[in-house]
Design an enzyme around this catalytic site. Structure first.
Site, PDB file in Angstrom:
ATOM      1  N   ASP A 280       0.861  -1.186   0.000  1.00  0.00           N
ATOM      2  CA  ASP A 280       0.000   0.000   0.000  1.00  0.00           C
ATOM      3  C   ASP A 280       0.895   1.232   0.000  1.00  0.00           C
ATOM      4  O   ASP A 280       1.681   1.428   0.921  1.00  0.00           O
ATOM      5  CB  ASP A 280      -0.894  -0.022   1.248  1.00  0.00           C
ATOM      6  N   ARG A 282      -0.250   4.403  -0.195  1.00  0.00           N
ATOM      7  CA  ARG A 282      -1.003   5.609   0.155  1.00  0.00           C
ATOM      8  C   ARG A 282      -0.398   6.324   1.356  1.00  0.00           C
ATOM      9  O   ARG A 282       0.235   5.703   2.211  1.00  0.00           O
ATOM     10  CB  ARG A 282      -2.464   5.255   0.446  1.00  0.00           C
TER      11      ARG A 282
END
Length: 348
Positions: A280, A282
């Site tokens: 991930d 983000r």
């Protein structure tokens, strides 16, 4: 006052240059995106010296190339290697059909700093995390960065506009537009109904999902989660943070590459790793920053992701309660949701 670009502006310029195939310099290393470089600039780089292809540690694991620098591997490019070879090493699209790409000679001289900056720049430009280049005198006119520069987004974008927008779920809607200071993405905060900032505010951090939110894709639960969150906020008031971090932060083009890999039998996490990304990518600090700009310090957070809970608390936003959000499970996305729980720690 100087009219010259500052560090964050140089990063924004370098990001744009890589996307259009222009080389940039980091210290005494001149490099270009392995995804966008053209044949003429490849020849120009080769004229400057021995070529090196830097890839992320994740991509190196897939290729069984020794990453002496941990998160980055530097591969010596063979003298006869062309663009097809470079892109085959950088892009996993044909890994299963053309598995034998090595053996690779990887470098271990401890001078990976500029290459690490280059890979980070490619990631922030939502390109494949692979850069090609060489040490050479820096040509005039190209963007030149310091090798100790850190490529990170501004965690607290500035608000640039806001307006009332009546919504299907509630006529009292207001949309705030925020913009990252380094020329990056815009992010949106949508107030739905009457938001009481004196009490814990119902909040959802929703990462943009073009395929799920707009097209109604069945491969994920994003669209149903978005609409369920908005319906809940219409009942009691709340704030939807819509963050432009498509595909867990890797961008739509790389997300489609990951989908293609999933069709080859890899799960979500494995596909991201083969592309060279982390599980991930983000930056959830954005969520806390936007809420603080909106005067919100305590929330009821609609999420199944423990990382979001931890990020809020770490960056000054108290989470009074977690509100589970389990909607949209179906035959097409059941395996995806199972992987999110098993490998990414998502909560029941």
């Amino acid at each position: 006052m100087s009219l010259s670009p500052g560090p964050s502006e140089l990063v924004a310029r370098a990001r744009a240059d890589l996307r259009v195939g222009l080389p940039v310099a980091v210290g005494d290393v001149v490099l270009a995106s392995a995804e966008t470089v053209g044949a003429a600039r490849l020849a120009g780089l080769r004229d400057g010296g021995d070529l090196v292809l830097a890839i992320s540690g994740r991509r190196a694991e897939t290729l069984k190339a020794r990453a002496y620098d941990g998160d980055v591997a530097r591969i010596a490019v063979p003298a006869g290697a062309d663009l097809a070879w470079i892109r085959a090493v950088s892009d996993p699209a044909d890994d299963l059909r053309h598995a034998m790409k090595g053996p690779f000679r990887t470098l271990r001289d401890g001078a990976a700093g500029p290459w690490r900056v280059g890979v980070d720049l490619a990631k922030s430009a939502q390109l494949l995390p692979a850069v090609l280049g060489t040490r050479m005198p820096v040509p005039p006119g190209i963007t030149h960065l310091s090798p100790d520069m850190v490529v990170t987004p501004d965690p607290v974008p500035s608000e640039v506009s806001a307006a009332r927008v009546p919504l299907a779920v509630h006529r009292a809607g207001r949309v705030h537009v925020f913009r990252e200071g380094d020329g990056g993405e815009e992010h949106y905060a949508i107030e739905i109904g009457a938001v009481d900032r004196a009490a814990p505010v119902l909040v959802r951090l929703h990462s943009a999902c073009f395929t799920g939110d707009v097209l109604g894709s069945l491969k994920c639960d994003c669209g149903p989660q978005l609409h369920a969150a908005m319906e809940a906020m219409a009942q009691s008031g709340g704030i939807l943070l819509y963050l432009n971090q498509e595909g867990r932060g890797i961008g739509l083009a790389n997300k489609m590459r990951a989908y293609d890999l999933q069709d080859q039998g890899f799960d979500t996490v494995e596909a991201n790793h083969r592309l060279g990304f982390e599980d991930d990518e983000r930056d959830f600090r954005l969520g806390a920053g936007l809420l603080q700009r909106l005067g919100v310090d305590t929330v009821r957070l609609m999420t199944n992701n423990p990382r979001k809970l931890a990020m809020m608390e770490k960056h000054g936003v108290k989470v009074a309660a977690r509100v589970p959000l389990h909607v949209g499970r179906g035959a097409e996305n059941a395996a995806y949701l199972d992987v999110k729980r098993a490998k990414s720690g998502h909560l029941e």
